[in-house]
Design an enzyme around this catalytic site. Structure first.
Site, PDB file in Angstrom:
ATOM      1  N   TYR A  31       0.831  -1.206   0.000  1.00 16.74           N
ATOM      2  CA  TYR A  31       0.000   0.000   0.000  1.00 16.74           C
ATOM      3  C   TYR A  31       0.863   1.252   0.000  1.00 16.74           C
ATOM      4  O   TYR A  31       2.094   1.189   0.182  1.00 16.74           O
ATOM      5  CB  TYR A  31      -0.941  -0.001   1.211  1.00 16.74           C
ATOM      6  CG  TYR A  31      -0.271   0.326   2.527  1.00 16.74           C
ATOM      7  CD1 TYR A  31       0.564  -0.588   3.155  1.00 16.74           C
ATOM      8  CD2 TYR A  31      -0.455   1.569   3.134  1.00 16.74           C
ATOM      9  CE1 TYR A  31       1.182  -0.278   4.359  1.00 16.74           C
ATOM     10  CE2 TYR A  31       0.155   1.887   4.340  1.00 16.74           C
ATOM     11  CZ  TYR A  31       0.966   0.962   4.946  1.00 16.74           C
ATOM     12  OH  TYR A  31       1.588   1.272   6.133  1.00 16.74           O
ATOM     13  N   ARG A  50       7.962   3.834  -4.901  1.00 16.70           N
ATOM     14  CA  ARG A  50       8.084   2.931  -3.748  1.00 16.70           C
ATOM     15  C   ARG A  50       7.038   1.817  -3.834  1.00 16.70           C
ATOM     16  O   ARG A  50       7.307   0.673  -3.470  1.00 16.70           O
ATOM     17  CB  ARG A  50       7.957   3.701  -2.432  1.00 16.70           C
ATOM     18  CG  ARG A  50       8.217   2.820  -1.209  1.00 16.70           C
ATOM     19  CD  ARG A  50       8.269   3.611   0.082  1.00 16.70           C
ATOM     20  NE  ARG A  50       6.982   4.205   0.413  1.00 16.70           N
ATOM     21  CZ  ARG A  50       6.783   5.026   1.443  1.00 16.70           C
ATOM     22  NH1 ARG A  50       7.798   5.336   2.250  1.00 16.70           N
ATOM     23  NH2 ARG A  50       5.593   5.528   1.677  1.00 16.70           N
ATOM     24  N   ARG A  98      -7.933 -20.311  -0.934  1.00 18.07           N
ATOM     25  CA  ARG A  98      -6.929 -20.076   0.086  1.00 18.07           C
ATOM     26  C   ARG A  98      -5.872 -21.179   0.147  1.00 18.07           C
ATOM     27  O   ARG A  98      -6.167 -22.332   0.451  1.00 18.07           O
ATOM     28  CB  ARG A  98      -7.589 -19.953   1.465  1.00 18.07           C
ATOM     29  CG  ARG A  98      -6.594 -19.556   2.558  1.00 18.07           C
ATOM     30  CD  ARG A  98      -7.239 -19.456   3.928  1.00 18.07           C
ATOM     31  NE  ARG A  98      -6.251 -19.089   4.931  1.00 18.07           N
ATOM     32  CZ  ARG A  98      -5.381 -19.943   5.478  1.00 18.07           C
ATOM     33  NH1 ARG A  98      -5.413 -21.222   5.143  1.00 18.07           N
ATOM     34  NH2 ARG A  98      -4.491 -19.523   6.362  1.00 18.07           N
ATOM     35  N   HIS A 100      -1.329 -21.003   0.964  1.00 17.80           N
ATOM     36  CA  HIS A 100      -0.298 -20.011   1.252  1.00 17.80           C
ATOM     37  C   HIS A 100       0.505 -19.608   0.016  1.00 17.80           C
ATOM     38  O   HIS A 100       0.777 -18.437  -0.188  1.00 17.80           O
ATOM     39  CB  HIS A 100       0.663 -20.515   2.340  1.00 17.80           C
ATOM     40  CG  HIS A 100       0.052 -20.508   3.702  1.00 17.80           C
ATOM     41  ND1 HIS A 100      -1.057 -21.261   4.028  1.00 17.80           N
ATOM     42  CD2 HIS A 100       0.374 -19.838   4.829  1.00 17.80           C
ATOM     43  CE1 HIS A 100      -1.387 -21.054   5.289  1.00 17.80           C
ATOM     44  NE2 HIS A 100      -0.530 -20.185   5.806  1.00 17.80           N
ATOM     45  N   LYS A 145       6.467  -1.997   2.123  1.00 19.31           N
ATOM     46  CA  LYS A 145       5.259  -1.368   2.669  1.00 19.31           C
ATOM     47  C   LYS A 145       4.105  -2.344   2.494  1.00 19.31           C
ATOM     48  O   LYS A 145       3.229  -2.193   1.634  1.00 19.31           O
ATOM     49  CB  LYS A 145       4.997  -0.022   1.989  1.00 19.31           C
ATOM     50  CG  LYS A 145       4.159   0.903   2.862  1.00 19.31           C
ATOM     51  CD  LYS A 145       4.288   2.327   2.403  1.00 19.31           C
ATOM     52  CE  LYS A 145       3.301   3.251   3.082  1.00 19.31           C
ATOM     53  NZ  LYS A 145       3.354   3.294   4.534  1.00 19.31           N
ATOM     54  N   GLU A 177      12.228   2.680  14.251  1.00 24.43           N
ATOM     55  CA  GLU A 177      11.311   3.692  13.712  1.00 24.43           C
ATOM     56  C   GLU A 177      10.031   3.671  14.529  1.00 24.43           C
ATOM     57  O   GLU A 177       9.854   2.835  15.413  1.00 24.43           O
ATOM     58  CB  GLU A 177      11.029   3.419  12.225  1.00 24.43           C
ATOM     59  CG  GLU A 177      10.326   2.101  11.980  1.00 24.43           C
ATOM     60  CD  GLU A 177       9.986   1.842  10.514  1.00 24.43           C
ATOM     61  OE1 GLU A 177      10.008   2.792   9.705  1.00 24.43           O
ATOM     62  OE2 GLU A 177       9.684   0.683  10.194  1.00 24.43           O
ATOM     63  N   LEU A 201      11.094   1.363   7.188  1.00 22.11           N
ATOM     64  CA  LEU A 201      10.531   1.793   5.912  1.00 22.11           C
ATOM     65  C   LEU A 201      11.275   3.060   5.493  1.00 22.11           C
ATOM     66  O   LEU A 201      11.447   3.979   6.304  1.00 22.11           O
ATOM     67  CB  LEU A 201       9.036   2.093   6.040  1.00 22.11           C
ATOM     68  CG  LEU A 201       8.420   2.462   4.696  1.00 22.11           C
ATOM     69  CD1 LEU A 201       8.196   1.204   3.863  1.00 22.11           C
ATOM     70  CD2 LEU A 201       7.122   3.212   4.870  1.00 22.11           C
TER      71      LEU A 201
HETATM   72  N1  PMP Z   1       7.697   3.867   8.855  1.00 27.57           N
HETATM   73  C1  PMP Z   1       6.529   3.204   8.887  1.00 27.57           C
HETATM   74  C2  PMP Z   1       6.474   1.870   9.546  1.00 27.57           C
HETATM   75  C3  PMP Z   1       5.373   3.771   8.315  1.00 27.57           C
HETATM   76  O1  PMP Z   1       4.207   3.108   8.326  1.00 27.57           O
HETATM   77  C4  PMP Z   1       5.454   5.068   7.736  1.00 27.57           C
HETATM   78  C5  PMP Z   1       4.221   5.728   7.176  1.00 27.57           C
HETATM   79  N2  PMP Z   1       3.864   5.227   5.924  1.00 27.57           N
HETATM   80  C6  PMP Z   1       6.695   5.710   7.709  1.00 27.57           C
HETATM   81  C7  PMP Z   1       7.790   5.081   8.282  1.00 27.57           C
HETATM   82  C8  PMP Z   1       6.852   7.061   7.059  1.00 27.57           C
HETATM   83  O2  PMP Z   1       6.804   6.940   5.672  1.00 27.57           O
HETATM   84  P1  PMP Z   1       6.311   8.142   4.747  1.00 27.57           P
HETATM   85  O3  PMP Z   1       7.105   9.344   5.142  1.00 27.57           O
HETATM   86  O4  PMP Z   1       6.630   7.692   3.376  1.00 27.57           O
HETATM   87  O5  PMP Z   1       4.866   8.316   5.003  1.00 27.57           O
END
Ligand code: PMP
Length: 282
Positions: A31, A50, A98, A100, A145, A177, A201
């Site tokens: 997403y 991305r 379904r 895996h 993501k 993070e 991310l």
């Molecule tokens: N880390 C995670 C785990 C996130 O979910 C997000 C938000 N999408 C971010 C970092 C920040 O990413 P962005 O600046 O691209 O929204």
């Protein structure tokens, strides 16, 4: 509201989601969240890049070119006549009995995108927010993501239950993070943040912030820091598409710096502000 469903913009009542959709059953999909300021998308190219990179990493094929998707998103904004908010877009591996492993016959992916009208969190951007430490229990591909967000969901819920805005996750002693944001510390005129790796991310806002730091002359060190070091920082920031450049003024009820938004944070916010698309004629 009008929804983008695969390559068509339809009324939300028309969208049909299969109960055997692999996104629904396995979180097998990816997403993006893209911000709309004054009717225009912000850093859309980066978000679309991305998205396709995440798709590649899970061997999912998005059956449109990036350009076509970009145009469809603009159409979605225009149809909905939204000025400020964000697009939520997801692509799943599609509908299949379904099991895996991937479907063994050709199955179309399922794309949905819709818009939420929101206003910017202006009060929090000025006053800052509270955060707490939460153990990072997620898998080792946080660079994707992915729709699998249970670890992030549990981390955020723990933060909310402690009256905090965000969870600062750590593996052992090392800060990775937030539950849905990147984390930065500023100490003695240097900004520190976890390097891009499989453990975080690679935030689009993170990249914008690093550009802002360069512009305002704040040196950046892409090195991880520990929980103990975090508590000694002069300033802490979290960032995401929706939270923008958000000051964190306390962690686990301990004030960071003076316990108010710091000066470097404010300078980064000002540089960020200049990059936001402004409405025509303003
Ligand atoms: N880390 C995670 C785990 C996130 O979910 C997000 C938000 N999408 C971010 C970092 C920040 O990413 P962005 O600046 O691209 O929204």
């Amino acid at each position: 509201a009008k929804i983008l469903w695969n390559d068509q913009i339809v009324s939300e009542e028309e969208v049909k989601i299969g109960y055997e959709d692999r996104g629904y059953q396995f979180g097998d999909g990816i997403y993006e969240v893209i911000k709309i300021y004054n009717g225009d998308v912000f850093t859309a190219t980066e978000h679309i890049d991305r998205l396709y990179a995440s798709a590649d990493k899970i061997q999912l094929v998005i059956p449109y070119t990036k350009d076509v998707l970009h145009k469809m998103l603009h159409e979605l904004i225009e149809t909905n006549e939204v000025q400020n908010g964000h697009i939520y877009l997801q692509v799943t591996r599609g509908i299949s009995p379904r099991q895996h492993n991937f479907p063994t016959t050709a199955v179309d992916s399922v794309l949905t995108a819709y818009i939420k009208e929101t206003s910017r969190p202006l009060a929090q951007l000025e006053n800052g927010v509270k955060a707490c430490f939460v153990e990072d229990i997620r898998w080792l591909r946080c660079d994707i993501k992915s729709l699998n967000l249970l670890g992030n969901v549990l981390a955020k819920q723990e933060a909310i239950s402690k009256d905090c805005y965000e969870a600062i996750q750590h593996r052992g002693e090392v800060i990775t993070e937030g539950s849905s944001s990147n984390i930065y510390g500023i100490k003695d005129g240097v900004l520190y943040t976890h390097p891009v790796s499989n453990l975080i991310l690679n935030g689009i806002t993170r990249k914008v912030i690093l550009d802002c730091c360069e512009e305002i002359g704040l040196p950046v060190v892409e090195e991880a820091f520990t929980k103990a070091q975090a508590l000694e920082m002069d300033e802490i920031i979290m960032s995401s598409t929706n939270a923008e450049v958000m000051p964190i003024v306390s962690v686990d009820e301990k004030p960071i710096g003076n316990g108010i938004r710091g000066e470097w944070t404010q300078k980064i916010q000002q540089a960020f502000e200049l990059k936001i698309p402004s409405s025509i004629g303003v």
